[in-house]
Design an enzyme around this catalytic site. Structure first.
Site, PDB file in Angstrom:
ATOM      1  N   HIS A  57       0.826  -1.212   0.000  1.00 18.14           N
ATOM      2  CA  HIS A  57       0.000   0.000   0.000  1.00 18.14           C
ATOM      3  C   HIS A  57       0.856   1.257   0.000  1.00 18.14           C
ATOM      4  O   HIS A  57       0.370   2.341   0.305  1.00 18.14           O
ATOM      5  CB  HIS A  57      -0.921   0.006   1.222  1.00 18.14           C
ATOM      6  CG  HIS A  57      -1.739  -1.222   1.357  1.00 18.14           C
ATOM      7  ND1 HIS A  57      -2.607  -1.633   0.374  1.00 18.14           N
ATOM      8  CD2 HIS A  57      -1.809  -2.161   2.340  1.00 18.14           C
ATOM      9  CE1 HIS A  57      -3.191  -2.766   0.752  1.00 18.14           C
ATOM     10  NE2 HIS A  57      -2.713  -3.114   1.934  1.00 18.14           N
ATOM     11  N   HIS A 219      -7.044  -4.355  -1.393  1.00 16.66           N
ATOM     12  CA  HIS A 219      -6.367  -5.595  -1.769  1.00 16.66           C
ATOM     13  C   HIS A 219      -7.039  -6.202  -2.994  1.00 16.66           C
ATOM     14  O   HIS A 219      -6.828  -7.352  -3.321  1.00 16.66           O
ATOM     15  CB  HIS A 219      -6.426  -6.620  -0.644  1.00 16.66           C
ATOM     16  CG  HIS A 219      -6.053  -6.072   0.689  1.00 16.66           C
ATOM     17  ND1 HIS A 219      -6.970  -5.521   1.533  1.00 16.66           N
ATOM     18  CD2 HIS A 219      -4.846  -5.973   1.293  1.00 16.66           C
ATOM     19  CE1 HIS A 219      -6.349  -5.108   2.634  1.00 16.66           C
ATOM     20  NE2 HIS A 219      -5.061  -5.357   2.511  1.00 16.66           N
TER      21      HIS A 219
END
Lengths: 331, 331
Positions: A57, A219
């Site tokens: 991330h 995700h």
């Protein structure tokens, strides 16, 4: 898979080594636990601000460690929570006399590691509190979460709480402030493509050439619905209808606005998104206090974006404008 | 093609509208000519700094307009030079009493527009000088260039010249300074994928699943050679061997180092690149004064990066650290 990497197993370790090498004197790394912390940590009389989540991330977490924002980041493997051991070790080495505040995005694995680490730290006599970030309006439960997920709105929590912590606020005050920010921020995302995990080497899910996924998580977990590709102005309209009706946001509200790239969309496109966000909000009689357009919380190389709105009060406005000396600078 | 856009023909206009909307009070836009300039431009007693090139390289040019850096940017269509008319108009509306300095990356189309605009402006009595940036070590001539190309090293020229211009330096001094920076910076890039132009909708060139292109330019034009995919540490070694042997850079040199993402590579990979760059340079006895890792001059959504090294002197070091109030901020 075409990536600028060596062995896929070394991606997280090597990116953190690069990060610390690029910020000499400011950051230190505990290599075996993969903990990144401010060089001057722990800081006397200052609550220690700790976060952690899966890697993939970036720039989220480790790139936000520095004076005025986070003290410690605990990156797990790609899309996997940090271990309880890493969070406990991070807490132990960074704890100040004023305690430790965890800022955690609401994903089940992350919560479990932070909850267990907290128990262990408390057994050592360390005061620990937690603020959960769960501002995604798209889904109630999903692959990785019970309850709402935390998305890029977490950046507002980190920034505002981090700035106030630097002013030596108490842990009670910081927890209240973090929960207040979380209560006033809402986000939703859209993906145009999947992402490719280094160790897997192929896309984590399939999305047709003419499809996009609305309400996607960070995700690539399923969102609210898969729709046909359409003009970005219409997509932004869909996102904002959902976001603004949630709290709800109202005419006269003053907002911090974030358009967050998920990794694979160029900055030019993020500003085309912002153009419509700005127009939409003004059309509803809302005011933009400050805008944030760029990559903050990504999903590796996924094309797409999320939009976050934060209803700001005077304290939040002041703290958003405080400087933060973090690696995520450009010049 | 999966992009966050409306009509592909409107990409440049709409991204600039978004940029100006996100920076109220700081930037203004001349829509029909697509010129972005500081709201307070022209500034008395300050040389006006103007750049321009094709779009598709964002955040390059328009995102760098602001106090302490550029006064004006003239973005052309995607991968197409700005028109002579736009550059002339930009010069006319922004010219100060101290003159106008063009900072131009060495691509034939850009040079032609800036040369012709300069003639027209000079006929109006405006003093104009030009600094050409041509620091790419990969190729001597290529699809879009006679002589060496300008790559992300241009950012160092913009930053250093822009900071000195803010101090009201003369146009002669700024031209000398810009040429000195250009003489001390070298760059080279590598592409893992092609890029997709919005109006075309398909990749601009083909690259096999197991291939990478060394020495690529910022439009995907051919580089020095196509090689098999390999570990990034080896790729970085190849780039740095070429770059450091060019001036040459030597033991004891103090450097500003840029790892520039081409658009499609995540920040995590750029830091894995930086890790090896840092190790290589230290191994050669060079010192890193300051590092810059991120996206500066992109090729739309191309995966890959370029590396730039600038040998800094005391004046450059001071000017690199001066603040710049530009849209390319994160927090």
């Amino acid at each position: 898979m075409k990536k600028l990497i060596n062995d896929p197993q070394d991606v997280v370790s090597e990116m953190l080594q690069g990060l610390v090498a690029a910020n000499p004197g400011k950051l230190k790394l505990i290599p075996d636990k993969r903990i990144v912390l401010r060089s001057d940590c722990p800081i006397k009389d200052k609550v220690t601000i700790v976060t952690g989540s899966g890697s993939g991330h970036e720039p989220d977490q480790a790139w936000l460690v520095g004076e005025g924002m986070l003290d410690v980041a605990c990156p797990g493997d790609v899309f996997a929570a940090p271990t309880m051991d890493a969070v406990y070790e991070a807490t132990r080495v960074s704890a100040s006399d004023k305690g430790v505040l965890y800022l955690v995005k609401n994903f089940s694995g992350d919560r479990m590691s932070f909850d267990m680490a907290r128990e262990m730290a408390e057994a050592d006599g360390i005061r620990v509190e937690t603020v959960l970030v769960n501002e995604d309006v798209a889904v109630e439960d999903s692959t990785y979460t019970a309850g709402r997920r935390g998305l890029a709105g977490a950046i507002f929590v980190y920034k505002i709480v981090g700035a106030r912590a630097e002013e030596k606020a108490s842990i009670e005050e910081l927890k209240e402030l973090g929960e207040r920010v979380n209560a006033n921020v809402r986000s939703m995302g859209v993906a145009l493509t999947s992402c490719t995990m280094p160790a897997k080497g192929s896309p984590t899910f399939d999305l047709g050439e003419d499809e996009m996924e609305l309400g996607v998580g960070i995700h690539g977990e399923p969102g609210t619905k898969r729709i046909k590709m359409k003009a970005v102005d219409e997509v932004v309209n869909d996102l904002l209808e959902r976001i603004t009706s949630d709290i709800p946001f109202q005419r006269g509200d003053e907002l911090a606005v974030m358009v967050n790239g998920l990794g694979g969309s160029p900055i030019s496109e993020l500003y085309i998104v912002y153009r419509k966000v700005d127009e939409y909000l003004k059309g509803k009689g809302m005011r933009v206090f400050r805008s944030y357009v760029g990559e903050y919380v990504t999903s590796l190389d996924m094309a797409g974006c999320s939009v976050s709105l934060l209803r700001v009060d005077e304290e939040m406005k002041r703290l958003l404008l405080e400087p933060a000396d973090i690696p995520l600078r450009i010049l």
